[in-house]
Design a protein around this motif. Sequence first.
Motif, PDB file in Angstrom:
ATOM      1  N   LEU A 178      17.202  31.285 -48.025  1.00 24.96           N
ATOM      2  CA  LEU A 178      16.314  31.475 -46.810  1.00 24.96           C
ATOM      3  C   LEU A 178      16.083  32.774 -46.529  1.00 24.96           C
ATOM      4  CD1 LEU A 178      14.702  30.434 -44.522  1.00 24.96           C
ATOM      5  CD2 LEU A 178      17.089  29.632 -43.843  1.00 24.96           C
ATOM      6  N   LEU A 179      17.124  33.719 -46.619  1.00 31.32           N
ATOM      7  CA  LEU A 179      16.817  35.075 -46.337  1.00 31.32           C
ATOM      8  C   LEU A 179      16.038  35.951 -47.448  1.00 31.32           C
ATOM      9  CD1 LEU A 179      20.229  35.753 -44.668  1.00 31.32           C
ATOM     10  CD2 LEU A 179      18.074  36.008 -43.442  1.00 31.32           C
ATOM     11  N   ASP A 180      16.381  35.642 -48.540  1.00 32.87           N
ATOM     12  CA  ASP A 180      15.876  36.295 -49.760  1.00 32.87           C
ATOM     13  C   ASP A 180      14.294  35.751 -49.729  1.00 32.87           C
ATOM     14  OD1 ASP A 180      17.911  37.553 -50.453  1.00 32.87           O
ATOM     15  OD2 ASP A 180      17.534  37.251 -52.638  1.00 32.87           O
ATOM     16  N   SER A 181      13.969  34.264 -49.505  1.00 31.38           N
ATOM     17  CA  SER A 181      12.691  34.095 -49.567  1.00 31.38           C
ATOM     18  C   SER A 181      11.858  34.622 -48.404  1.00 31.38           C
ATOM     19  CB  SER A 181      12.635  32.530 -49.377  1.00 31.38           C
ATOM     20  OG  SER A 181      13.201  31.740 -50.596  1.00 31.38           O
ATOM     21  N   TYR A 182      12.290  34.562 -47.151  1.00 34.40           N
ATOM     22  CA  TYR A 182      11.613  35.288 -46.069  1.00 34.40           C
ATOM     23  C   TYR A 182      11.374  36.791 -46.454  1.00 34.40           C
ATOM     24  CZ  TYR A 182      10.424  37.095 -41.436  1.00 34.40           C
ATOM     25  OH  TYR A 182       9.955  37.763 -40.437  1.00 34.40           O
ATOM     26  N   THR A 183      12.381  37.537 -46.783  1.00 34.51           N
ATOM     27  CA  THR A 183      12.164  38.957 -46.959  1.00 34.51           C
ATOM     28  C   THR A 183      11.262  39.145 -48.285  1.00 34.51           C
ATOM     29  OG1 THR A 183      14.443  39.129 -46.233  1.00 34.51           O
ATOM     30  CG2 THR A 183      13.477  41.038 -47.552  1.00 34.51           C
ATOM     31  N   TYR A 184      11.176  38.574 -49.344  1.00 35.34           N
ATOM     32  CA  TYR A 184      10.372  38.901 -50.420  1.00 35.34           C
ATOM     33  C   TYR A 184       8.867  38.388 -50.127  1.00 35.34           C
ATOM     34  CZ  TYR A 184      14.514  39.230 -53.699  1.00 35.34           C
ATOM     35  OH  TYR A 184      15.544  39.318 -54.117  1.00 35.34           O
ATOM     36  N   GLY A 185       8.720  37.081 -49.537  1.00 33.98           N
ATOM     37  CA  GLY A 185       7.455  36.814 -49.099  1.00 33.98           C
ATOM     38  C   GLY A 185       6.820  37.767 -48.009  1.00 33.98           C
ATOM     39  N   PHE A 186       7.592  38.295 -46.957  1.00 35.42           N
ATOM     40  CA  PHE A 186       7.199  39.111 -46.050  1.00 35.42           C
ATOM     41  C   PHE A 186       6.698  40.354 -46.768  1.00 35.42           C
ATOM     42  CE2 PHE A 186       6.495  42.248 -42.537  1.00 35.42           C
ATOM     43  CZ  PHE A 186       6.354  41.459 -41.635  1.00 35.42           C
ATOM     44  N   ALA A 187       7.644  40.885 -47.737  1.00 38.39           N
ATOM     45  CA  ALA A 187       7.189  42.133 -48.547  1.00 38.39           C
ATOM     46  C   ALA A 187       5.846  41.689 -49.423  1.00 38.39           C
ATOM     47  CB  ALA A 187       8.181  42.416 -49.570  1.00 38.39           C
ATOM     48  N   LEU A 188       5.480  40.485 -49.840  1.00 35.09           N
ATOM     49  CA  LEU A 188       4.390  40.206 -50.665  1.00 35.09           C
ATOM     50  C   LEU A 188       3.198  40.160 -49.872  1.00 35.09           C
ATOM     51  CD1 LEU A 188       4.060  39.067 -53.740  1.00 35.09           C
ATOM     52  CD2 LEU A 188       3.679  36.683 -52.591  1.00 35.09           C
ATOM     53  N   GLN A 189       3.318  39.637 -48.685  1.00 32.41           N
ATOM     54  CA  GLN A 189       2.032  39.872 -47.460  1.00 32.41           C
ATOM     55  C   GLN A 189       2.128  41.308 -47.306  1.00 32.41           C
ATOM     56  OE1 GLN A 189       1.419  36.628 -44.740  1.00 32.41           O
ATOM     57  NE2 GLN A 189       3.492  36.282 -45.046  1.00 32.41           N
ATOM     58  N   GLU A 190       3.060  42.260 -46.992  1.00 31.56           N
ATOM     59  CA  GLU A 190       2.712  43.437 -46.709  1.00 31.56           C
ATOM     60  C   GLU A 190       2.155  44.137 -47.788  1.00 31.56           C
ATOM     61  OE1 GLU A 190       5.256  45.519 -43.302  1.00 31.56           O
ATOM     62  OE2 GLU A 190       6.434  45.039 -44.995  1.00 31.56           O
ATOM     63  N   ALA A 191       2.246  43.915 -49.201  1.00 39.06           N
ATOM     64  CA  ALA A 191       1.872  44.609 -50.076  1.00 39.06           C
ATOM     65  C   ALA A 191       0.331  44.793 -50.114  1.00 39.06           C
ATOM     66  CB  ALA A 191       2.500  44.004 -51.536  1.00 39.06           C
ATOM     67  N   THR A 192      -0.323  43.507 -49.678  1.00 41.24           N
ATOM     68  CA  THR A 192      -1.654  43.697 -49.954  1.00 41.24           C
ATOM     69  C   THR A 192      -2.365  43.972 -48.621  1.00 41.24           C
ATOM     70  OG1 THR A 192      -1.941  41.469 -48.559  1.00 41.24           O
ATOM     71  CG2 THR A 192      -1.595  41.464 -51.152  1.00 41.24           C
ATOM     72  N   LEU A 193      -1.522  44.594 -47.535  1.00 40.51           N
ATOM     73  CA  LEU A 193      -2.148  45.010 -46.310  1.00 40.51           C
ATOM     74  C   LEU A 193      -2.718  46.309 -46.305  1.00 40.51           C
ATOM     75  CD1 LEU A 193      -1.933  42.426 -44.701  1.00 40.51           C
ATOM     76  CD2 LEU A 193      -0.042  43.423 -43.387  1.00 40.51           C
ATOM     77  N   PRO A 194      -3.626  46.942 -45.599  1.00 42.59           N
ATOM     78  CA  PRO A 194      -3.759  48.197 -45.712  1.00 42.59           C
ATOM     79  C   PRO A 194      -2.868  48.878 -44.766  1.00 42.59           C
ATOM     80  CG  PRO A 194      -5.421  46.881 -44.303  1.00 42.59           C
ATOM     81  CD  PRO A 194      -4.362  46.200 -45.324  1.00 42.59           C
ATOM     82  N   PHE A 195      -2.585  50.342 -45.205  1.00 46.47           N
ATOM     83  CA  PHE A 195      -1.498  51.214 -44.427  1.00 46.47           C
ATOM     84  C   PHE A 195      -1.796  51.593 -42.954  1.00 46.47           C
ATOM     85  CE2 PHE A 195       0.705  51.079 -48.349  1.00 46.47           C
ATOM     86  CZ  PHE A 195       2.200  51.155 -47.918  1.00 46.47           C
ATOM     87  N   ASP A 196      -3.045  51.795 -42.802  1.00 45.90           N
ATOM     88  CA  ASP A 196      -3.452  52.758 -41.479  1.00 45.90           C
ATOM     89  C   ASP A 196      -4.717  51.690 -40.980  1.00 45.90           C
ATOM     90  OD1 ASP A 196      -6.288  54.169 -42.204  1.00 45.90           O
ATOM     91  OD2 ASP A 196      -4.882  53.839 -43.885  1.00 45.90           O
ATOM     92  N   ARG A 197      -4.904  51.954 -39.626  1.00 51.80           N
ATOM     93  CA  ARG A 197      -5.568  51.177 -38.862  1.00 51.80           C
ATOM     94  C   ARG A 197      -6.943  51.218 -39.287  1.00 51.80           C
ATOM     95  NH1 ARG A 197      -4.850  48.594 -34.385  1.00 51.80           N
ATOM     96  NH2 ARG A 197      -2.768  49.105 -34.513  1.00 51.80           N
ATOM     97  N   ASP A 198      -7.553  52.346 -39.636  1.00 49.15           N
ATOM     98  CA  ASP A 198      -8.972  52.627 -39.994  1.00 49.15           C
ATOM     99  C   ASP A 198      -9.417  51.898 -41.237  1.00 49.15           C
ATOM    100  OD1 ASP A 198      -9.410  54.652 -38.157  1.00 49.15           O
ATOM    101  OD2 ASP A 198      -9.453  56.299 -39.635  1.00 49.15           O
ATOM    102  N   THR A 199      -8.390  51.467 -42.140  1.00 45.82           N
ATOM    103  CA  THR A 199      -8.868  51.059 -43.289  1.00 45.82           C
ATOM    104  C   THR A 199      -8.542  49.364 -42.784  1.00 45.82           C
ATOM    105  OG1 THR A 199      -7.176  52.440 -44.292  1.00 45.82           O
ATOM    106  CG2 THR A 199      -7.948  50.716 -45.826  1.00 45.82           C
ATOM    107  N   VAL A 200      -7.874  48.911 -41.998  1.00 47.80           N
ATOM    108  CA  VAL A 200      -7.994  47.693 -41.489  1.00 47.80           C
ATOM    109  C   VAL A 200      -9.181  47.180 -41.101  1.00 47.80           C
ATOM    110  CG1 VAL A 200      -7.119  46.229 -39.469  1.00 47.80           C
ATOM    111  CG2 VAL A 200      -5.346  47.716 -40.623  1.00 47.80           C
ATOM    112  N   ALA A 201      -9.826  48.034 -40.193  1.00 48.73           N
ATOM    113  CA  ALA A 201     -11.061  47.791 -39.529  1.00 48.73           C
ATOM    114  C   ALA A 201     -12.056  47.806 -40.810  1.00 48.73           C
ATOM    115  CB  ALA A 201     -11.446  48.929 -38.650  1.00 48.73           C
ATOM    116  N   GLU A 202     -11.900  48.650 -41.908  1.00 49.08           N
ATOM    117  CA  GLU A 202     -13.053  48.389 -42.986  1.00 49.08           C
ATOM    118  C   GLU A 202     -12.919  47.058 -43.722  1.00 49.08           C
ATOM    119  OE1 GLU A 202     -12.678  51.605 -46.345  1.00 49.08           O
ATOM    120  OE2 GLU A 202     -12.782  52.700 -44.681  1.00 49.08           O
ATOM    121  N   VAL A 203     -11.571  46.921 -43.807  1.00 54.42           N
ATOM    122  CA  VAL A 203     -11.388  45.521 -44.640  1.00 54.42           C
ATOM    123  C   VAL A 203     -12.057  44.387 -43.977  1.00 54.42           C
ATOM    124  CG1 VAL A 203      -9.774  44.008 -45.496  1.00 54.42           C
ATOM    125  CG2 VAL A 203      -9.368  46.435 -45.851  1.00 54.42           C
TER     126      VAL A 203
END
Lengths: 220, 220
Positions: A141-166
């Motif tokens: 459970l803990l590993d699935s959650y941690t890896y899955g969260f990391a997987l989602q974060e990996a595709t996310l832009p780092f800063d706010r400006d890029t969020v708006a751009e995307v």
Amino acid sequence: MTQAVQERAPLTRERVLAAATAIADAEGLAGLTMRSLARELCVQPMSLYHHVANKEEILDGVVDVVFTQIHFPADDLDWRRAMRERADSARAVFRRHPWAIGLVGTRTSPGLATLQHHDAVIGNLRRAGFSVPMAAHAFALLDSYTYGFALQEATLPFDRDTVAEVANAMIDQFPSDLFPHLAEMATEHVMQPGYDFGDEFGYGLELILDGLEAKAARGG
Amino acid sequence: MTQAVQERAPLTRERVLAAATAIADAEGLAGLTMRSLARELCVQPMSLYHHVANKEEILDGVVDVVFTQIHFPADDLDWRRAMRERADSARAVFRRHPWAIGLVGTRTSPGLATLQHHDAVIGNLRRAGFSVPMAAHAFALLDSYTYGFALQEATLPFDRDTVAEVANAMIDQFPSDLFPHLAEMATEHVMQPGYDFGDEFGYGLELILDGLEAKAARGG
DNA sequence: ACCTGAACACCGTTCAAGT
DNA sequence: ACCTGAACACCGTTCAAGT
């Protein structure tokens, strides 16, 4: 490259893997080739094969290098704090090496650091009184959650400006009324000042730890 | 290849992506090249570029094809059953296409099916009375767990014989007493007849759904 | 509008040869 | 023991040309 100019220390497996990690950090996984790696180490590509069997072994190796960096707290720490600290550390490490999490899903032969890490997690749970099956539940459970969260974060832009751009690129590509609930969540929540997807990690982690504590108390 | 011999239907983006998915299923992601894809479609490699911009777009496309296959239940289903059914479906789909989950962590421009799927999930939660922030919590938590579980399953051998093979290879490579807790869990639990890592999915999912239900009842 | 042949700058890896 | 030069069979992609 980060350390292209240096006196030529003798090549070792460790130096090869360290350089590979540095390249992946700087240029992404696509930038990591046997040739770019050799260039970084001031060596011919073929020299690498004296220290690793092939590129697959390098990919196995860099995943294990990343696991080396995940902090695991002292053996005697209570299980909730231990699990929380190592989950937070894992998430931070994968945030620093976003190319690594996708690789985790393709490597079938775990390295020493990876196995040691898993052993320490299970050991902590067992010492805390978790039965073997209950420790298996908690671990999955803990590993699935941690890896899955990391997987989602990996595709996310780092800063706010890029969020708006995307977001704008998405709106350009699709009729905006196709996703009313996604749009509501974006405008009313995600794009609001102060929102940080990373904060969701703690929420879910505590919910899971609460659930595990309750289950463990009544024996599974 | 699965359908190499066929009358030459005109190339379309859909046919290209369907063939790409079939190749990845049959040979893994490494077997999917512009050239193998062209061969499968009885076409020259360069013809593909009239229907997709480049290989990156193909990788984006096949991830979206996979999301197409995740079943999302009817709008009026109660949220717990809806979340459970779509999590189970997602896990089954990623089990059928194990190459896809690692790709999820590298694609930054989600396709139509992916966005529609996410919109349906959030819509169901909102209709069930979840506030926007609470829906964001539930969404992040359930998706992280589901993706992470799929990521772990992707590296697991499918059948029992291969499990033993992999375990033996691990023991050969490292001193067996280095990982006492891992060894205990393997011999006393994982290698026992009847154990199936896949069964862990339901345990964690119910724990998470219980936690979300309790939180939602008291408003976050 | 759709497909193609030839070419370019790359890959990972092998082999035989150097020190 | 460790490193290398040349080569092989691949990649993704561009360009100019065909129908």
